[in-house]
Design a protein around this motif. Structure first.
Motif, PDB file in Angstrom:
ATOM      1  N   LYS A  55       0.821  -1.216   0.000  1.00  0.00           N
ATOM      2  CA  LYS A  55       0.000   0.000   0.000  1.00  0.00           C
ATOM      3  C   LYS A  55       0.850   1.260   0.000  1.00  0.00           C
ATOM      4  N   ILE A  56       1.992   1.213   0.690  1.00  0.00           N
ATOM      5  CA  ILE A  56       2.841   2.403   0.744  1.00  0.00           C
ATOM      6  C   ILE A  56       3.403   2.721  -0.644  1.00  0.00           C
ATOM      7  N   GLY A  57       3.649   1.673  -1.444  1.00  0.00           N
ATOM      8  CA  GLY A  57       4.137   1.891  -2.794  1.00  0.00           C
ATOM      9  C   GLY A  57       3.081   2.513  -3.691  1.00  0.00           C
ATOM     10  N   ILE A  58       1.826   2.105  -3.480  1.00  0.00           N
ATOM     11  CA  ILE A  58       0.727   2.719  -4.237  1.00  0.00           C
ATOM     12  C   ILE A  58       0.641   4.202  -3.904  1.00  0.00           C
ATOM     13  N   LYS A  59       0.768   4.520  -2.630  1.00  0.00           N
ATOM     14  CA  LYS A  59       0.745   5.916  -2.210  1.00  0.00           C
ATOM     15  C   LYS A  59       1.892   6.692  -2.864  1.00  0.00           C
ATOM     16  N   GLN A  60       3.075   6.080  -2.922  1.00  0.00           N
ATOM     17  CA  GLN A  60       4.214   6.749  -3.543  1.00  0.00           C
ATOM     18  C   GLN A  60       3.916   7.078  -5.000  1.00  0.00           C
ATOM     19  N   CYS A  61       3.337   6.126  -5.725  1.00  0.00           N
ATOM     20  CA  CYS A  61       3.001   6.365  -7.137  1.00  0.00           C
ATOM     21  C   CYS A  61       2.002   7.505  -7.292  1.00  0.00           C
ATOM     22  N   PHE A  62       0.905   7.429  -6.527  1.00  0.00           N
ATOM     23  CA  PHE A  62      -0.132   8.450  -6.639  1.00  0.00           C
ATOM     24  C   PHE A  62       0.400   9.821  -6.215  1.00  0.00           C
ATOM     25  N   ASP A  63       1.178   9.859  -5.144  1.00  0.00           N
ATOM     26  CA  ASP A  63       1.724  11.133  -4.673  1.00  0.00           C
ATOM     27  C   ASP A  63       2.650  11.751  -5.716  1.00  0.00           C
ATOM     28  N   ALA A  64       3.547  10.929  -6.268  1.00  0.00           N
ATOM     29  CA  ALA A  64       4.511  11.448  -7.249  1.00  0.00           C
ATOM     30  C   ALA A  64       3.809  11.972  -8.492  1.00  0.00           C
ATOM     31  N   LEU A  65       2.809  11.237  -8.972  1.00  0.00           N
ATOM     32  CA  LEU A  65       2.109  11.676 -10.179  1.00  0.00           C
ATOM     33  C   LEU A  65       1.215  12.881  -9.894  1.00  0.00           C
ATOM     34  N   SER A  66       0.651  12.941  -8.704  1.00  0.00           N
ATOM     35  CA  SER A  66      -0.117  14.115  -8.320  1.00  0.00           C
ATOM     36  C   SER A  66       0.759  15.368  -8.298  1.00  0.00           C
ATOM     37  N   GLN A  67       1.956  15.228  -7.732  1.00  0.00           N
ATOM     38  CA  GLN A  67       2.886  16.357  -7.678  1.00  0.00           C
ATOM     39  C   GLN A  67       3.339  16.791  -9.073  1.00  0.00           C
ATOM     40  N   SER A  68       3.295  15.860 -10.019  1.00  0.00           N
ATOM     41  CA  SER A  68       3.676  16.185 -11.397  1.00  0.00           C
ATOM     42  C   SER A  68       2.499  16.687 -12.220  1.00  0.00           C
ATOM     43  N   GLY A  69       1.334  16.842 -11.570  1.00  0.00           N
ATOM     44  CA  GLY A  69       0.183  17.435 -12.255  1.00  0.00           C
ATOM     45  C   GLY A  69      -0.756  16.443 -12.904  1.00  0.00           C
ATOM     46  N   PHE A  70      -0.777  15.196 -12.426  1.00  0.00           N
ATOM     47  CA  PHE A  70      -1.665  14.178 -12.984  1.00  0.00           C
ATOM     48  C   PHE A  70      -2.756  13.811 -11.988  1.00  0.00           C
ATOM     49  N   CYS A  71      -3.883  13.334 -12.530  1.00  0.00           N
ATOM     50  CA  CYS A  71      -4.973  12.871 -11.671  1.00  0.00           C
ATOM     51  C   CYS A  71      -5.481  11.525 -12.161  1.00  0.00           C
ATOM     52  N   TYR A  72      -6.144  10.820 -11.287  1.00  0.00           N
ATOM     53  CA  TYR A  72      -6.728   9.510 -11.555  1.00  0.00           C
ATOM     54  C   TYR A  72      -7.953   9.660 -12.446  1.00  0.00           C
TER      55      TYR A  72
END
Length: 233
Positions: free
Chosen positions: A191-208
């Motif tokens: 789960k922590i790895g999923i958070k890392q992915c979502f956080d990094a892409l969010s910071q780069s301006g992406f959304c789900y």
């Protein structure tokens, strides 16, 4: 003479050194890579320039060319024996523009150079993680993803790299990329790895994107600049 399998319009040679019985069954039942088959037509355009990380047997890149008319695809695969197979699949399906590169994508914190890659009997289990049993370790060129994006002028990423997604995007310059179709391997990254992915892409301006995402196959779209400005304001 080698038997030719076909699924979703894509021809694949039945080479037992690559196509295991499990993959063969999935292909014959049209179940192989179903998330990609159902998802990619919903967001890809004919003129997209796609980098596929973890190209496997070349099915997805061939599917994009045969069914969606997407010709500009760079297939990145760490296993050199699979690279040769991918080229054969492309030739069999009449794809002349698709490229194949034997390397591993790194984030911008990594130094380019040889990277250890661990090959397993089932090719989809091969990865950068050497903690689980493996058949052999090989050295593969490591190349920054940001450099690949610039050199290929890519606007789309398709990523299936058996846990390597956890560290791929932090940090990474994703300028020019509008869409990222990512397979998340929860067993590998937790789960922590999923958070890392979502956080990094969010910071780069992406959304789900919930309309395309399905289970562990997730589409991220770049948020329009005007919306980001409005949010920041």
């Amino acid at each position: 003479m080698t038997e030719i399998l076909e699924t979703h319009g894509v021809k694949i040679p039945l080479n037992p050194d690559v196509i295991t019985s499990k993959i063969e069954r999935a292909i014959r039942k049209d179940r192989y890579e179903l998330d990609e088959v159902s998802g990619t037509p919903k967001f890809l355009e004919k003129d997209d320039r796609v980098i596929e990380l973890g190209a496997g047997i070349g099915f997805i890149s061939s599917f994009l060319g045969v069914n969606l008319g997407v010709e500009n695809v760079l297939c990145v695969e760490a296993d050199p024996s699979l690279c040769a197979f991918i080229r054969n699949v492309h030739e069999l399906n009449g794809l002349s523009a698709a490229q194949v590169r034997n390397c591993v994508a790194l984030n911008d914190a990594g130094s380019e150079g040889p990277v250890s890659f661990y090959v397993r009997e089932q090719f989809w289990s091969s990865s950068l993680d050497g903690e689980e049993p493996f058949e052999k370790a090989i050295e593969v060129p490591g190349v920054r993803l940001s450099k690949m994006i610039r050199d290929f002028n890519a606007n789309t990423l398709i990523v299936d790299i058996e846990g390597g997604e956890r560290d791929l995007f932090a940090p990474a310059d994703l300028s020019g990329i509008d869409k990222i179709f990512l397979e998340i391997h929860t067993r590998k990254i937790k789960k922590i790895g999923i958070k890392q992915c979502f956080d990094a892409l969010s910071q780069s301006g992406f959304c789900y994107d919930q309309q395309v995402s399905r289970g562990g196959s997730v589409l991220f779209r770049r948020i329009p600049r005007w919306q980001l400005k409005q949010y920041a304001g």
